[in-house]
Design an enzyme around this catalytic site. Structure first.
Site, PDB file in Angstrom:
ATOM      1  N   ARG A 167      11.441  -2.356  11.000  1.00 58.72           N
ATOM      2  CA  ARG A 167      10.445  -1.883  11.959  1.00 58.72           C
ATOM      3  C   ARG A 167      10.228  -2.906  13.077  1.00 58.72           C
ATOM      4  O   ARG A 167      10.249  -4.105  12.829  1.00 58.72           O
ATOM      5  CB  ARG A 167       9.105  -1.639  11.236  1.00 58.72           C
ATOM      6  CG  ARG A 167       9.013  -0.267  10.626  1.00 58.72           C
ATOM      7  CD  ARG A 167       7.863  -0.086   9.691  1.00 58.72           C
ATOM      8  NE  ARG A 167       6.591  -0.695  10.079  1.00 58.72           N
ATOM      9  CZ  ARG A 167       5.490  -0.621   9.338  1.00 58.72           C
ATOM     10  NH1 ARG A 167       5.501   0.049   8.196  1.00 58.72           N
ATOM     11  NH2 ARG A 167       4.387  -1.204   9.723  1.00 58.72           N
ATOM     12  N   ARG A 207      -9.276   1.474   8.608  1.00 54.18           N
ATOM     13  CA  ARG A 207      -8.894   0.095   8.883  1.00 54.18           C
ATOM     14  C   ARG A 207     -10.014  -0.658   9.573  1.00 54.18           C
ATOM     15  O   ARG A 207      -9.866  -1.838   9.868  1.00 54.18           O
ATOM     16  CB  ARG A 207      -7.688   0.122   9.811  1.00 54.18           C
ATOM     17  CG  ARG A 207      -6.410  -0.312   9.154  1.00 54.18           C
ATOM     18  CD  ARG A 207      -5.398  -0.406  10.266  1.00 54.18           C
ATOM     19  NE  ARG A 207      -4.235  -1.123   9.863  1.00 54.18           N
ATOM     20  CZ  ARG A 207      -3.206  -0.551   9.271  1.00 54.18           C
ATOM     21  NH1 ARG A 207      -3.219   0.720   8.968  1.00 54.18           N
ATOM     22  NH2 ARG A 207      -2.161  -1.287   8.970  1.00 54.18           N
ATOM     23  N   LYS A 234       0.838  -1.219   0.000  1.00 52.16           N
ATOM     24  CA  LYS A 234       0.000   0.000   0.000  1.00 52.16           C
ATOM     25  C   LYS A 234       0.863   1.256   0.000  1.00 52.16           C
ATOM     26  O   LYS A 234       0.628   2.177  -0.766  1.00 52.16           O
ATOM     27  CB  LYS A 234      -0.912   0.038   1.248  1.00 52.16           C
ATOM     28  CG  LYS A 234      -1.838  -1.136   1.395  1.00 52.16           C
ATOM     29  CD  LYS A 234      -2.701  -1.009   2.636  1.00 52.16           C
ATOM     30  CE  LYS A 234      -1.931  -1.045   3.941  1.00 52.16           C
ATOM     31  NZ  LYS A 234      -1.263  -2.333   4.236  1.00 52.16           N
ATOM     32  N   ARG A 255      11.846  -5.878   4.460  1.00 50.46           N
ATOM     33  CA  ARG A 255      11.561  -4.438   4.339  1.00 50.46           C
ATOM     34  C   ARG A 255      12.512  -3.626   5.203  1.00 50.46           C
ATOM     35  O   ARG A 255      12.834  -3.993   6.314  1.00 50.46           O
ATOM     36  CB  ARG A 255      10.124  -4.148   4.779  1.00 50.46           C
ATOM     37  CG  ARG A 255       9.902  -2.650   4.890  1.00 50.46           C
ATOM     38  CD  ARG A 255       8.484  -2.267   4.936  1.00 50.46           C
ATOM     39  NE  ARG A 255       7.757  -2.851   6.050  1.00 50.46           N
ATOM     40  CZ  ARG A 255       6.465  -2.666   6.221  1.00 50.46           C
ATOM     41  NH1 ARG A 255       5.777  -1.960   5.368  1.00 50.46           N
ATOM     42  NH2 ARG A 255       5.846  -3.213   7.242  1.00 50.46           N
ATOM     43  N   ARG A 289      -0.666  -9.244  13.096  1.00 45.86           N
ATOM     44  CA  ARG A 289      -1.218  -8.163  12.262  1.00 45.86           C
ATOM     45  C   ARG A 289      -2.086  -8.738  11.149  1.00 45.86           C
ATOM     46  O   ARG A 289      -3.109  -8.164  10.790  1.00 45.86           O
ATOM     47  CB  ARG A 289      -0.077  -7.314  11.670  1.00 45.86           C
ATOM     48  CG  ARG A 289       0.565  -6.415  12.713  1.00 45.86           C
ATOM     49  CD  ARG A 289       1.909  -5.877  12.263  1.00 45.86           C
ATOM     50  NE  ARG A 289       1.812  -4.996  11.116  1.00 45.86           N
ATOM     51  CZ  ARG A 289       2.846  -4.654  10.365  1.00 45.86           C
ATOM     52  NH1 ARG A 289       4.052  -5.120  10.627  1.00 45.86           N
ATOM     53  NH2 ARG A 289       2.672  -3.837   9.355  1.00 45.86           N
TER      54      ARG A 289
HETATM   55  P1  AP5 Z   1       4.900  -1.594   1.768  1.00 42.01           P
HETATM   56  O1  AP5 Z   1       4.599  -0.717   0.608  1.00 42.01           O
HETATM   57  O2  AP5 Z   1       5.677  -1.002   2.913  1.00 42.01           O
HETATM   58  O3  AP5 Z   1       3.551  -2.295   2.294  1.00 42.01           O
HETATM   59  P2  AP5 Z   1       2.355  -1.731   3.151  1.00 42.01           P
HETATM   60  O4  AP5 Z   1       1.132  -2.415   2.638  1.00 42.01           O
HETATM   61  O5  AP5 Z   1       2.369  -0.241   3.168  1.00 42.01           O
HETATM   62  O6  AP5 Z   1       2.759  -2.344   4.559  1.00 42.01           O
HETATM   63  P3  AP5 Z   1       2.676  -1.769   6.024  1.00 42.01           P
HETATM   64  O7  AP5 Z   1       3.311  -2.803   6.912  1.00 42.01           O
HETATM   65  O8  AP5 Z   1       3.224  -0.386   6.112  1.00 42.01           O
HETATM   66  O9  AP5 Z   1       1.201  -1.782   6.246  1.00 42.01           O
HETATM   67  P4  AP5 Z   1       0.495  -1.835   7.527  1.00 42.01           P
HETATM   68  O10 AP5 Z   1      -0.844  -1.545   7.020  1.00 42.01           O
HETATM   69  O11 AP5 Z   1       0.563  -3.059   8.337  1.00 42.01           O
HETATM   70  O12 AP5 Z   1       1.305  -0.802   8.426  1.00 42.01           O
HETATM   71  P5  AP5 Z   1       1.004   0.690   8.847  1.00 42.01           P
HETATM   72  O13 AP5 Z   1       2.253   1.431   8.857  1.00 42.01           O
HETATM   73  O14 AP5 Z   1      -0.145   1.215   8.064  1.00 42.01           O
HETATM   74  O15 AP5 Z   1       5.632  -2.892   1.217  1.00 42.01           O
HETATM   75  C1  AP5 Z   1       6.088  -3.923   2.096  1.00 42.01           C
HETATM   76  C2  AP5 Z   1       7.452  -4.446   1.593  1.00 42.01           C
HETATM   77  O16 AP5 Z   1       7.265  -5.114   0.345  1.00 42.01           O
HETATM   78  C3  AP5 Z   1       8.472  -3.318   1.309  1.00 42.01           C
HETATM   79  O17 AP5 Z   1       9.742  -3.771   1.652  1.00 42.01           O
HETATM   80  C4  AP5 Z   1       8.350  -3.070  -0.198  1.00 42.01           C
HETATM   81  O18 AP5 Z   1       9.542  -2.565  -0.744  1.00 42.01           O
HETATM   82  C5  AP5 Z   1       8.012  -4.471  -0.706  1.00 42.01           C
HETATM   83  N1  AP5 Z   1       7.142  -4.430  -1.876  1.00 42.01           N
HETATM   84  C6  AP5 Z   1       6.145  -3.534  -2.143  1.00 42.01           C
HETATM   85  N2  AP5 Z   1       5.538  -3.830  -3.304  1.00 42.01           N
HETATM   86  C7  AP5 Z   1       6.136  -4.949  -3.769  1.00 42.01           C
HETATM   87  C8  AP5 Z   1       5.939  -5.759  -4.937  1.00 42.01           C
HETATM   88  N3  AP5 Z   1       4.991  -5.476  -5.831  1.00 42.01           N
HETATM   89  N4  AP5 Z   1       6.726  -6.850  -5.092  1.00 42.01           N
HETATM   90  C9  AP5 Z   1       7.697  -7.158  -4.161  1.00 42.01           C
HETATM   91  N5  AP5 Z   1       7.940  -6.424  -3.057  1.00 42.01           N
HETATM   92  C10 AP5 Z   1       7.170  -5.332  -2.852  1.00 42.01           C
HETATM   93  O19 AP5 Z   1       0.457   0.475  10.324  1.00 42.01           O
HETATM   94  C11 AP5 Z   1       1.312   0.026  11.362  1.00 42.01           C
HETATM   95  C12 AP5 Z   1       0.502  -0.062  12.648  1.00 42.01           C
HETATM   96  O20 AP5 Z   1      -0.015   1.256  12.990  1.00 42.01           O
HETATM   97  C13 AP5 Z   1      -0.740  -0.958  12.605  1.00 42.01           C
HETATM   98  O21 AP5 Z   1      -0.429  -2.309  12.847  1.00 42.01           O
HETATM   99  C14 AP5 Z   1      -1.602  -0.307  13.696  1.00 42.01           C
HETATM  100  O22 AP5 Z   1      -1.173  -0.687  14.959  1.00 42.01           O
HETATM  101  C15 AP5 Z   1      -1.323   1.173  13.544  1.00 42.01           C
HETATM  102  N6  AP5 Z   1      -2.285   1.829  12.645  1.00 42.01           N
HETATM  103  C16 AP5 Z   1      -2.002   2.466  11.452  1.00 42.01           C
HETATM  104  N7  AP5 Z   1      -3.119   2.939  10.880  1.00 42.01           N
HETATM  105  C17 AP5 Z   1      -4.156   2.617  11.727  1.00 42.01           C
HETATM  106  C18 AP5 Z   1      -5.551   2.815  11.685  1.00 42.01           C
HETATM  107  N8  AP5 Z   1      -6.154   3.430  10.656  1.00 42.01           N
HETATM  108  N9  AP5 Z   1      -6.294   2.344  12.714  1.00 42.01           N
HETATM  109  C19 AP5 Z   1      -5.713   1.725  13.768  1.00 42.01           C
HETATM  110  N10 AP5 Z   1      -4.390   1.483  13.864  1.00 42.01           N
HETATM  111  C20 AP5 Z   1      -3.605   1.926  12.850  1.00 42.01           C
END
Ligand code: AP5
Length: 212
Positions: free
Chosen positions: A160, A88, A13, A127, A171
């Site tokens: 991370r 979410r 994402k 990552r 997660r």
């Molecule tokens: P990446 O692009 O980083 O993936 P992502 O989907 O953004 O993953 P996140 O882990 O950031 O998502 P998340 O939703 O769990 O975390 P968030 O920070 O939002 O890609 C992942 C890896 O794959 C990278 O190394 C990339 O280079 C690689 N990659 C990408 N595309 C690829 C491809 N096509 N092929 C191969 N490799 C590829 O949230 C973290 C925490 O914050 C949550 O767990 C929660 O506790 C809290 N939080 C955040 N938002 C909320 C909310 N709205 N409500 C409640 N809690 C929240």
């Protein structure tokens, strides 16, 4: 244009949201990045969010919604934004819809980046993230030019805390239980498009562009 990114943790994402932001000139807003920046700065918000994030749980809706609504009220969001990691839960989506409706506005597109669970754990352990500017890399698929250093701002890249395999599994289960129902929610509004997130990141982006 107001775009929402959906998908499991690690589906890509953030990677796609960054490309959308650059191409369409709209801010990329990641609630995860906002929380991580607060953790790094040691704010009260950061302290509260950290306990949930390290356990692989969601930060409570009340806190998350307040932060998101403050952010999208800023001037740079006037012409739209791409939301990465918000909403979410169904209640988060409903609050966003209500707030937009008050202004006669709505979400334009929800993009579901579809990646099966079995691909996720490997992606997360490879990552590397920049906690300063939010850029994301992968040691194999998307390495930075200089190992361990962010191309965009020159800061050190880190694994991370919540990317450890046990936390990733938690997660994923939270995603299936609380976030996946949003796919049906946006399908019902006829603004959902699903792209195959297992393809190369540039191919995924090309598929998104065709849908925007
Ligand atoms: P990446 O692009 O980083 O993936 P992502 O989907 O953004 O993953 P996140 O882990 O950031 O998502 P998340 O939703 O769990 O975390 P968030 O920070 O939002 O890609 C992942 C890896 O794959 C990278 O190394 C990339 O280079 C690689 N990659 C990408 N595309 C690829 C491809 N096509 N092929 C191969 N490799 C590829 O949230 C973290 C925490 O914050 C949550 O767990 C929660 O506790 C809290 N939080 C955040 N938002 C909320 C909310 N709205 N409500 C409640 N809690 C929240």
């Amino acid at each position: 244009m107001k775009i929402i990114m959906l998908g499991a943790p690690g589906a890509g994402k953030g990677t796609q949201a960054k490309m959308i932001s650059e191409k369409y000139g709209i801010p990329h807003i990641s609630t995860g990045d906002i929380f991580r920046a607060n953790i790094k700065e040691g704010t009260e918000l950061g302290k509260e969010a950290k306990s949930y994030m390290d356990a692989g749980k969601l930060v409570p809706d009340e806190l998350t919604v307040r932060i998101l609504l403050d952010r999208v009220a800023k001037e740079d969001c006037r012409d739209g934004y791409v939301l990465d990691g918000f909403p979410r839960t169904i209640p988060q989506a409903e609050v966003l819809d209500e707030e937009l409706k008050k202004k006669g506005d709505q979400v334009d597109r929800a993009i579901n980046v579809d990646v099966p669970d079995e691909n996720i754990v490997g992606r997360m352990s490879g990552r590397r993230a920049c906690l300063k500017c939010g850029a994301t890399y992968h040691i194999e698929h998307l390495p930075p030019k200089k190992e361990g250093i962010c191309d965009a701002c020159g800061s050190e890249l880190v694994l991370r805390d919540d990317d450890k395999p046990e936390t990733v599994k938690k997660r994923l289960s939270v995603y299936h239980e609380q976030t996946q129902p949003l796919i049906e929610y946006y399908e019902g509004k006829q603004i959902l498009c699903t792209v195959d997130g297992t393809k190369d990141a540039r191919e995924v982006f090309a598929a998104i562009e065709r849908n925007l």
